[in-house]
Scaffold this motif. Sequence first.
Motif, mmCIF file in Angstrom:
data_model
loop_
_atom_site.group_PDB
_atom_site.id
_atom_site.type_symbol
_atom_site.label_atom_id
_atom_site.label_comp_id
_atom_site.label_asym_id
_atom_site.label_seq_id
_atom_site.Cartn_x
_atom_site.Cartn_y
_atom_site.Cartn_z
ATOM 1 N N UNK C 465 47.167 -7.998 -19.879
ATOM 2 C CA UNK C 465 46.612 -8.948 -19.349
ATOM 3 C C UNK C 465 44.997 -8.817 -19.661
ATOM 4 N N UNK C 466 44.772 -7.476 -19.594
ATOM 5 C CA UNK C 466 43.334 -7.164 -19.957
ATOM 6 C C UNK C 466 43.295 -5.749 -20.491
ATOM 7 N N UNK C 467 42.006 -5.630 -21.592
ATOM 8 C CA UNK C 467 42.233 -4.584 -22.192
ATOM 9 C C UNK C 467 40.915 -3.833 -21.667
ATOM 10 N N UNK C 479 38.118 -6.614 -21.651
ATOM 11 C CA UNK C 479 38.060 -7.772 -22.321
ATOM 12 C C UNK C 479 39.465 -8.364 -21.990
ATOM 13 N N UNK C 480 39.681 -9.819 -22.204
ATOM 14 C CA UNK C 480 41.200 -10.415 -22.016
ATOM 15 C C UNK C 480 41.940 -9.764 -22.920
ATOM 16 N N UNK C 481 43.328 -9.781 -22.704
ATOM 17 C CA UNK C 481 44.457 -9.107 -23.714
ATOM 18 C C UNK C 481 44.593 -9.718 -24.838
ATOM 19 N N UNK C 482 44.101 -10.944 -25.142
ATOM 20 C CA UNK C 482 44.319 -11.611 -26.383
ATOM 21 C C UNK C 482 43.065 -11.305 -27.406
ATOM 22 N N UNK C 487 37.100 -7.602 -32.674
ATOM 23 C CA UNK C 487 36.167 -7.388 -31.625
ATOM 24 C C UNK C 487 36.628 -6.236 -31.058
ATOM 25 N N UNK C 488 37.543 -5.666 -30.758
ATOM 26 C CA UNK C 488 37.788 -4.637 -30.185
ATOM 27 C C UNK C 488 37.517 -3.365 -30.904
ATOM 28 N N UNK C 493 33.481 1.210 -31.259
ATOM 29 C CA UNK C 493 32.800 2.329 -31.906
ATOM 30 C C UNK C 493 31.854 3.050 -31.238
ATOM 31 N N UNK C 494 31.959 4.594 -31.263
ATOM 32 C CA UNK C 494 31.043 5.231 -30.319
ATOM 33 C C UNK C 494 29.577 5.002 -30.440
ATOM 34 N N UNK C 495 29.056 4.800 -29.402
ATOM 35 C CA UNK C 495 27.431 4.328 -29.581
ATOM 36 C C UNK C 495 26.484 5.378 -29.933
#
Lengths: 330, 330, 511, 304
Positions: C465-467, C479-482, C487-488, C493-495
């Motif tokens: 449902x969410x990630x 973020x939303x599951x889809x 984007x993911x 990426x490590x800041x």
Amino acid sequence: MTEVIATDAKSEPAPSLKSGLLTGIDSIMPVATVGLMIFFAVNHSSFLTKDNLLLIALQSAPLMVVAVGAALLLMSGYIDLSIGSVMAVSGVCAGLTFNSAGVTAGVMVGLGVGLAVGLLNGVLIGYFKLSPIIVTLGILAAGRGLAQVLSPDALYGFPSAVLEFGNARVLGVPTLVWIAVFVVALGALVMTLLPAGRHVVAVGVNSRAAYLSGIPVRRLVLSLYALVGTLSALGGLMVVARLDSAPSGTLGAGFEISVLTAVLLGGIPYSGGKGHLWRVVVGVWLMGILTNGITLMNVSSQLSQVLTGAVLVLAAALEGVRFWIHRSSR
Amino acid sequence: MTEVIATDAKSEPAPSLKSGLLTGIDSIMPVATVGLMIFFAVNHSSFLTKDNLLLIALQSAPLMVVAVGAALLLMSGYIDLSIGSVMAVSGVCAGLTFNSAGVTAGVMVGLGVGLAVGLLNGVLIGYFKLSPIIVTLGILAAGRGLAQVLSPDALYGFPSAVLEFGNARVLGVPTLVWIAVFVVALGALVMTLLPAGRHVVAVGVNSRAAYLSGIPVRRLVLSLYALVGTLSALGGLMVVARLDSAPSGTLGAGFEISVLTAVLLGGIPYSGGKGHLWRVVVGVWLMGILTNGITLMNVSSQLSQVLTGAVLVLAAALEGVRFWIHRSSR
Amino acid sequence: MTIHGLSKSYGNNVVLRGVDLQIRAGRIHALLGPNGAGKSTLLGCLSGAVRPDAGTITVNGLTHTGFTPQSALKAGTAIIYQHLELVSDLSAVENIFLGSEQRTPFGTVRKAAQRRIASELLDRVGADFDPSRPLTSLTMGQKQVVEIAKALHHRPEVLILDEPTAALSSRETDILLGLITRLAHESGLAIVYVTHLLREVTAVADEVSVLRDGSVEWTRPTADLGIETLIEGITGAPVARAATATSENRPVQHDRPPLLELADFRASGAPGVSVRIGAGEIVGVFGLLGSGRTNLVEALAGARPSEGGFRLAGSDLRLSSPGIARRSGIALVPSDRKSQSLFSSLSAQENVLMPHYRRLSRGWRRPRVEQHVFDSVAGRMSLHPMSAGLAGDRFSGGNAQKLVMGRWLMDGSGVTLLLLDEPTQGVDVGARAELHRMIREFARESERAVIFVSSDVEELNALADRVVVLAESRIVGIVPGDTAERELMVLAQPAPSSGPSEVRSEGNTAA
Amino acid sequence: GGSDDAAAASGCETTYEIGFSHPISEAAFVKGLKSQVTAQAKEIGCVEVLFDDTQASDLESQRNTVETWVTQGVDAVVVFPVDAKALTPLRTQAQSAGIKWLQYATPGEGVDGYTGFDNVASGDIVGQAAVDWITEHQLSGKVTAAITSITAVPDVRGRWEQPQKLISDAGVEVISLQDCSDQTCGLEQAEALLNANPDLRIYIGANDDAALGALKAFQSKGIDPSEVFIAGQDGNIEALKAVKAGGAYKVSAAIDMIDLSHAIVQNSINAITGSGETETEAAVIPASLDDPSELDELIAQQGG
Ligand SMILES: Nc1ncnc2c1ncn2[C@@H]1O[C@H](COP(=O)(O)OP(=O)(O)OP(=O)(O)O)[C@@H](O)[C@H]1O
Ligand SMILES: Nc1ncnc2c1ncn2[C@@H]1O[C@H](COP(=O)(O)OP(=O)(O)OP(=O)(O)O)[C@@H](O)[C@H]1O
Ligand SMILES: [Mg+2]
Ligand SMILES: [Mg+2]
């Protein structure tokens, strides 16, 4: 009887030859035991008498009682080498109490001391994660010393109830044998009928997985050590009752080796996780008839060692054959 | 010295406090040993004399030699309980040969017998996959019996070269001590510099992975048992040379327990795969000074057992502390 | 390499029935098939781990009837096993060279040289950790990389990979796929590649064989194949809708009170995490290799020390052991199946029922009830073989995973918060859809939630449902599951080290 | 030798240090012996006795202990050698360092003294008593006998070889001669033998412990104690009391413990100072109800 591991043969019918071979091999140890019995029976007329068989059962009773506990412990992957000294300490403590506070108090004290030492082992090993072998070796040495400190003089001549108990019979069978039967039944009950039996095996196979699936591993280990301690004390008391004496220097000396041998003969591997309790019973019985037969046949002490060794190697070999056949069936 | 496992502290610079703590804990055992030495030195004037320290080294030499082999074996996850009897059989065979065929022949025969028994153990366990504990327990019993059959009468009065060798000194240090140093150095060499050292550890940690990597696991196990057999024979010969006698009933009796204790004290866990050889050296030395100090201080035998037990439990506890600190540093 | 008539059976279980297969140099040959089809067994025959009953293997014109691990290496085949076969207490270098150490003329190990070569190999496969670290300090993914480096070090002509990406995150997967493509097309290696992730097949494979029930169904060049054909080949049935189902009609539970609230929850030394999860929710956790996902779910299950606020169904809990977590209704399926969850020598039934024996008993055990419960779970999971008594380690990878999942997905397991670390690793497409369905059903029951870690974006899209996206053990986004893979990946990426942590924590409490 | 600090404190010119090594520390008899030796040393004065903790006839342990004493430089050692031959090199080493080497229980060549008791005499006592009992009850050929041995300590073989010879000569078959030296083993052996040989009436223990175990077997079998002859050797207190109780336990070849422990200390001092007797064989006394006052005295010796 006590199936700890469901074998393949049971759940999915294997081809008859192989499954036949497997059950055959699984029962080689009992068959070998029977073979040995036949050998002794042929060679000594009084071996196969009711009295002698009852005697073997009687003499094996303390070993049987302790071996049941040790087998459960070993199935969970742990070991206790302090058994002999626990027998001595609790035997001596009971002996000291018999004369001053009576038989019941003595038994209580003896069992209590065994339980206490078992708990000590269990806390050190289960909770503080100390090495089972070193800790119990340490307790083995310290316990023997303690027993001798507690009773520097010989301890004997207890109230007559003690000796009477050691010699009593119920339905023609010695009480001590009944106790052993009772303990075996209890062990079998735990392993087959109670959830705890599955937990013991799970810890032996993969203690991390057992822990992660919510089994209270530390508490289980603690309980098992407590059990072995208590059963060792019981074994010690059984010996004391028969001797009417609690010799602090020799009571139970080397008993842990016999226990270990019997349990291993019973096919419980050192690494735990496997084993059938009834095979441990066979292991104890095998050792009992071996000693008895050797005594009856008046075998010289050197030869009797060679014989005992040969039986052990043979047992290992049978175990090996079993392993191979099981393996090739994979 | 012999680092078998690269510790974390070494490979990735951890914060200095923790790494300090780690090395601190790692050396607790040596520190405890030194502490015990100081205690004995303060309490008995002749403890810290050159003669006494050399004596401890001399008395520990056979144990040291065998412990090196046993440590390697244990690191690979196997165990040998037949050590004491192998010492007896090879000592007796050597003794029988000394008088008839000379000293060199005797030594050869002795070592050869040890090698042969080791190979037997190794074949049964490595190739036929029989249970290490049962097989070697069997060989322990059978070997003792065999030694007594071979030499029912006392065997003594060897050519003078034997005794001379047992008492000889090079650079003021007994030859036997030099032998022990040599064997330790050899063991350290194998473990740190040779591929075989890695293989031993690999088999101890995950023998299936080792097998699948192409390590000849069975051959390695065979070699290790052969090594332990040969070193046991060497240890037996060292004892025989000092005794100028090969008493078949008592030579090496119970030695396997001392070896196991020393090795476990040295922090090699029963399950194998870990350990530093130098810590085994400390283990052997600790046992040596403990016996020596207790003898010097004339501690009563009961108390000395309690003491020995306490030292063992303490050692286990230190090991436990080490384990915890290592773990929490992960 | 040519395989001809290869057969193998275990007892009366015929696993391979005369497999014929040709593997050509410079080509990537994907081997597909449902769980328990015999893929790992086939590969085991090629690497010397399994001794075939009949048949021949021809490599470079030499015909063999079976291998030992050593002779397989000599013949030029190297393998990466489905269950990693590494020695955990040795370092990565030592593992890579295990059994084939570099020696000086004196026979001693050339440690410096080994270390250099190991570093090069690891660089080549895109890893950047210190190769002298002991294996215990590496994550699953890093271990996988070590295993690959180890195989490459033998300079094989045939490289066999058994589900190498099952435990990898998508970045490592991409690196790995790139690597094997290079190895095949530039260095001319023959590669046999087993996977359950079909997009990998279409991405890199030149040829595909489908193995079902121990024999090869068909072999075709990838160019002619679509995903549907593959699924059909594997499942043996036309594509079911469920197999490709994504996150439609997913109710988002804003109105309900949260089931789980984490407030500055710190897992063994990691920075604090704050999040709320509603009843009925399925929350995915995404991150790169070593981003702390395993750490987090293990701490949530009480398997690692933790501090901070943990509130489940309205009561504050202190999770000091998995036992306590379990009694509060929390259960975990760890990612390292072999060492952390499977009881290898115990039967399938014991594996599934182990945590439940007490609950199923009335003081004493009730075998009939136990049998019944097992049968119903095993049936729902379509366990293969459907055998209650078979030991855990005799099941194929995917079926073993079904056992440990079934442990908690069964009816009345008493679990309200289910934590899954890589829940469908090694599970075939058909069964995966089935597992997803079961996870969804599980979460839909009243007052339950699921948190799962997955490196497979498809799976996240299908299930979550969410990630929650993790980087360096911090929540960097919810973020939303889809959400799309790109984007993911950007989020994960490590800041740069100076990154302002306040910005991240803002998103953390969103529910 | 001699720690002079201690000497000054106790008003002795020098205090002698003596090491006493008995390799079966766990046996009840040895425990009694050790405390008696300490008591005698106190009485004699100006002497300190060190004890060995060796158990179960462990040769290695015994040798290491004695070697440590030798290196430490005690004045004399008294050793009950597990294996006399195996300690010969150590003896030579000790003697060349000026340390007196005395043996206990078993005489040997080249030693500076010997304190003991005659194992053959001990065996003779129990053997002869058995023969007398056989003759008295006219049981020759009607009963059988069992004897235990301790083959690990071959030097004391008189204890089983003598009775074996005597009893066989008296026409009674010895159906069992096997190792056994503790109570549990005595009990189990006797039980098994009794089952197989209902006519077993004679049981000779190589020490008292084995015989005490056997006594329980005969008792629990309910055999009339007057029909049974059990004998042990050493004279430990439990055995002496069993004899006094007048049951099946007919005799113990008791060693006069005061005699013995006094001699252990005194012989050593004599060897060190080079004056006086250094060889003593303590009396082995047949402790039986034939001589109740002797029996009482022996019991009193051990604080009973
Ligand atoms: N050691 C064994 N003993 C008995 N059966 C086994 C053994 N190993 C594998 N099997 C059986 O062989 C069959 C094939 O297993 P294999 O591991 O080759 O499947 P797979 O195709 O690799 O499946 P997955 O995709 O799940 O990894 C399964 O039914 C399994 O239960
Ligand atoms: N036993 C350990 N010892 C030292 N460091 C560890 C250990 N386990 C994990 N780490 C480190 O902790 C961090 C988080 O690891 P974790 O396993 O939680 O990550 P992950 O995202 O689950 O990775 P993976 O995808 O590999 O499972 C990593 O940097 C890893 O190197
Ligand atoms: Mg597979
Ligand atoms: Mg992870």
